[in-house]
Design a protein around this motif. Structure first.
Motif, PDB file in Angstrom:
ATOM      1  N   ARG A  76     -11.716   6.385   0.359  1.00 22.92           N
ATOM      2  CA  ARG A  76     -11.254   5.330  -0.549  1.00 22.92           C
ATOM      3  C   ARG A  76     -10.359   5.921  -1.634  1.00 22.92           C
ATOM      4  O   ARG A  76      -9.349   5.326  -2.013  1.00 22.92           O
ATOM      5  CB  ARG A  76     -12.440   4.601  -1.182  1.00 22.92           C
ATOM      6  N   GLU A  77     -10.716   7.082  -2.131  1.00 22.51           N
ATOM      7  CA  GLU A  77      -9.908   7.748  -3.161  1.00 22.51           C
ATOM      8  C   GLU A  77      -8.499   8.014  -2.631  1.00 22.51           C
ATOM      9  O   GLU A  77      -7.513   7.767  -3.318  1.00 22.51           O
ATOM     10  CB  GLU A  77     -10.581   9.062  -3.556  1.00 22.51           C
ATOM     11  N   GLU A  78      -8.400   8.513  -1.404  1.00 21.67           N
ATOM     12  CA  GLU A  78      -7.094   8.798  -0.809  1.00 21.67           C
ATOM     13  C   GLU A  78      -6.292   7.511  -0.616  1.00 21.67           C
ATOM     14  O   GLU A  78      -5.090   7.482  -0.870  1.00 21.67           O
ATOM     15  CB  GLU A  78      -7.248   9.540   0.528  1.00 21.67           C
ATOM     16  N   GLU A  79      -6.947   6.443  -0.169  1.00 25.44           N
ATOM     17  CA  GLU A  79      -6.263   5.160   0.008  1.00 25.44           C
ATOM     18  C   GLU A  79      -5.717   4.660  -1.324  1.00 25.44           C
ATOM     19  O   GLU A  79      -4.602   4.155  -1.390  1.00 25.44           O
ATOM     20  CB  GLU A  79      -7.218   4.126   0.603  1.00 25.44           C
ATOM     21  N   GLU A  80      -6.508   4.799  -2.379  1.00 28.32           N
ATOM     22  CA  GLU A  80      -6.069   4.356  -3.703  1.00 28.32           C
ATOM     23  C   GLU A  80      -4.864   5.161  -4.179  1.00 28.32           C
ATOM     24  O   GLU A  80      -3.929   4.614  -4.747  1.00 28.32           O
ATOM     25  CB  GLU A  80      -7.211   4.461  -4.712  1.00 28.32           C
ATOM     26  N   LYS A  81      -4.874   6.457  -3.923  1.00 23.56           N
ATOM     27  CA  LYS A  81      -3.730   7.292  -4.304  1.00 23.56           C
ATOM     28  C   LYS A  81      -2.468   6.833  -3.598  1.00 23.56           C
ATOM     29  O   LYS A  81      -1.392   6.777  -4.176  1.00 23.56           O
ATOM     30  CB  LYS A  81      -3.995   8.763  -3.985  1.00 23.56           C
ATOM     31  N   LEU A  82      -2.598   6.498  -2.308  1.00 22.81           N
ATOM     32  CA  LEU A  82      -1.427   6.063  -1.532  1.00 22.81           C
ATOM     33  C   LEU A  82      -0.881   4.730  -2.025  1.00 22.81           C
ATOM     34  O   LEU A  82       0.319   4.525  -2.079  1.00 22.81           O
ATOM     35  CB  LEU A  82      -1.787   5.976  -0.044  1.00 22.81           C
ATOM     36  N   THR A  83      -1.758   3.815  -2.390  1.00 27.15           N
ATOM     37  CA  THR A  83      -1.307   2.501  -2.835  1.00 27.15           C
ATOM     38  C   THR A  83      -0.752   2.541  -4.255  1.00 27.15           C
ATOM     39  O   THR A  83       0.018   1.679  -4.626  1.00 27.15           O
ATOM     40  CB  THR A  83      -2.427   1.453  -2.755  1.00 27.15           C
ATOM     41  N   LEU A  84      -1.123   3.542  -5.038  1.00 25.00           N
ATOM     42  CA  LEU A  84      -0.642   3.638  -6.408  1.00 25.00           C
ATOM     43  C   LEU A  84       0.624   4.467  -6.554  1.00 25.00           C
ATOM     44  O   LEU A  84       1.202   4.518  -7.627  1.00 25.00           O
ATOM     45  CB  LEU A  84      -1.740   4.237  -7.312  1.00 25.00           C
ATOM     46  N   LYS A  85       1.062   5.121  -5.459  1.00 26.00           N
ATOM     47  CA  LYS A  85       2.267   5.950  -5.518  1.00 26.00           C
ATOM     48  C   LYS A  85       3.486   5.072  -5.780  1.00 26.00           C
ATOM     49  O   LYS A  85       3.658   4.050  -5.146  1.00 26.00           O
ATOM     50  CB  LYS A  85       2.489   6.679  -4.186  1.00 26.00           C
ATOM     51  N   PRO A  86       4.340   5.490  -6.723  1.00 28.30           N
ATOM     52  CA  PRO A  86       5.572   4.723  -6.945  1.00 28.30           C
ATOM     53  C   PRO A  86       6.515   4.885  -5.743  1.00 28.30           C
ATOM     54  O   PRO A  86       6.556   5.943  -5.128  1.00 28.30           O
ATOM     55  CB  PRO A  86       6.180   5.343  -8.208  1.00 28.30           C
ATOM     56  N   THR A  87       7.232   3.854  -5.418  1.00 29.86           N
ATOM     57  CA  THR A  87       8.145   3.921  -4.285  1.00 29.86           C
ATOM     58  C   THR A  87       9.461   4.552  -4.710  1.00 29.86           C
ATOM     59  O   THR A  87       9.913   4.382  -5.846  1.00 29.86           O
ATOM     60  CB  THR A  87       8.414   2.509  -3.714  1.00 29.86           C
ATOM     61  N   SER A  88      10.090   5.275  -3.807  1.00 28.31           N
ATOM     62  CA  SER A  88      11.379   5.932  -4.090  1.00 28.31           C
ATOM     63  C   SER A  88      12.486   4.896  -3.972  1.00 28.31           C
ATOM     64  O   SER A  88      12.442   4.010  -3.134  1.00 28.31           O
ATOM     65  CB  SER A  88      11.631   7.056  -3.093  1.00 28.31           C
TER      66      SER A  88
END
Length: 89
Positions: A76-88
């Motif tokens: 879940r932590e990894e999923e949250e990191k991916l969804t919170l990453k700003p898009t380029s």
């Protein structure tokens, strides 16, 4: 044997995690129990248990998502990191 293990919210564990014995042996259960022992021995000071927490992370990385119940908090932590990453742009 470690049968039930609950952790509070913390940087190492972003959401409450419950570790339970499963009918099929969890491949990372041993590492989860080591965390429990370490936390109990160190008055629940996570800073003193970083090495065993890292061992659980390594174990979790060896198995596919969903294979280990004790790894679900890290997943879940990894999923949250991916969804919170700003898009380029």
């Amino acid at each position: 044997m470690c049968r039930l293990f609950a952790l509070r919210n913390s940087p190492a564990f972003p959401s409450p995690i419950l570790f339970l014995d499963m009918p099929q042996k969890d491949p990372c259960q041993k590492q989860a129990c080591e965390i429990q022992k370490c936390l109990q021995a160190n008055n629940y000071m996570e800073s003193k248990c970083q090495a065993v927490i890292q061992e659980l992370r390594k174990c979790c990385a060896r198995y596919p998502k969903g294979r280990s119940l004790v790894c679900s908090g890290f997943e879940r932590e990894e999923e949250e990191k991916l969804t919170l990453k700003p898009t380029s742009k």
